[in-house]
Design a protein around this motif. Structure first.
Motif, PDB file in Angstrom:
ATOM      1  N   ALA A 169      34.766 -90.949  53.009  1.00 51.90           N
ATOM      2  CA  ALA A 169      35.469 -90.566  53.563  1.00 51.90           C
ATOM      3  C   ALA A 169      36.489 -91.920  54.767  1.00 51.90           C
ATOM      4  CB  ALA A 169      34.390 -91.153  55.265  1.00 51.90           C
ATOM      5  N   GLU A 204      38.961 -90.539  56.937  1.00 47.86           N
ATOM      6  CA  GLU A 204      38.180 -89.294  57.442  1.00 47.86           C
ATOM      7  C   GLU A 204      38.476 -89.761  59.420  1.00 47.86           C
ATOM      8  OE1 GLU A 204      34.509 -86.312  57.752  1.00 47.86           O
ATOM      9  OE2 GLU A 204      34.132 -88.875  56.894  1.00 47.86           O
ATOM     10  N   TRP A 216      35.041 -91.970  59.670  1.00 45.90           N
ATOM     11  CA  TRP A 216      34.727 -93.177  58.696  1.00 45.90           C
ATOM     12  C   TRP A 216      34.460 -93.846  59.205  1.00 45.90           C
ATOM     13  CZ3 TRP A 216      36.495 -98.065  57.466  1.00 45.90           C
ATOM     14  CH2 TRP A 216      37.063 -98.745  57.870  1.00 45.90           C
TER      15      TRP A 216
END
Length: 175
Positions: A114, A119, A130
């Motif tokens: 991530a 992310e 993330w």
């Protein structure tokens, strides 16, 4: 080692408490702003769901284990001789540490992924999520270490007691 784990558990719990307070304040502010000024906080749901709630659930796990307050059933355990209780408790602690360790490992892999891709979650705008992925491996790793420490303490310390201290009830509380 015991002192370091204890302090780290408290540190994680304080972060979780701060997140709980911030979550409460943000949700109240969102409701007030929504109905008073018709201007709700942007991405409130995403921030509460992906940051505050994750921190509140996973960061204090280590403290719960440190204080021996996870749910356990000791239906037959108390009937065992003290030495066998120590063996059973140590094996259960190693099994729990293995479980938490595997979860920590997998969630760390997910957190690295991530972080690498940056992310985000689509709300009214993009919210980077993330950083919140790291709460899981941190909380789970700390819990695994505490389980291992409890197994070690049960074996080497003859006075180790895995029972949480229960406060005595006053006469007023029993009514």
């Amino acid at each position: 080692m015991q002192l370091v784990l204890n302090r780290f558990s408290w540190f994680l719990s304080y972060i979780a408490m701060a997140c709980l307070l911030l979550m409460m304040l943000q949700v109240v502010a969102d409701v007030v702003l929504k109905y008073v000024a018709n201007a709700p906080i942007e991405n409130n749901l995403e921030i509460v769901s992906f940051y505050y709630m994750v921190a509140v659930v996973f960061l204090p796990l280590a403290m719960v284990e440190m204080r021996h307050e996870h749910i356990n059933v000791d239906l037959f355990y108390r009937m065992l001789p003290r030495r066998l209780q120590t063996i059973v408790y140590s094996l259960a602690s190693v099994a729990a540490a293995s479980f938490f360790g595997i979860l920590a490992y997998q969630t760390a892999i997910d957190a690295v992924r991530a972080t690498h891709i940056g992310e985000v979650m689509m709300g009214t705008s993009l919210v980077p999520i993330w950083p919140s992925r790291w709460f899981l491996p941190i909380g789970l790793s700390a819990t695994a270490l505490i389980c291992l420490n409890h197994a070690f303490q049960a074996v080497v310390n003859p006075h180790f007691d895995p029972e949480p201290e229960t406060p005595e009830l006053t006469e007023d509380e029993t009514k």
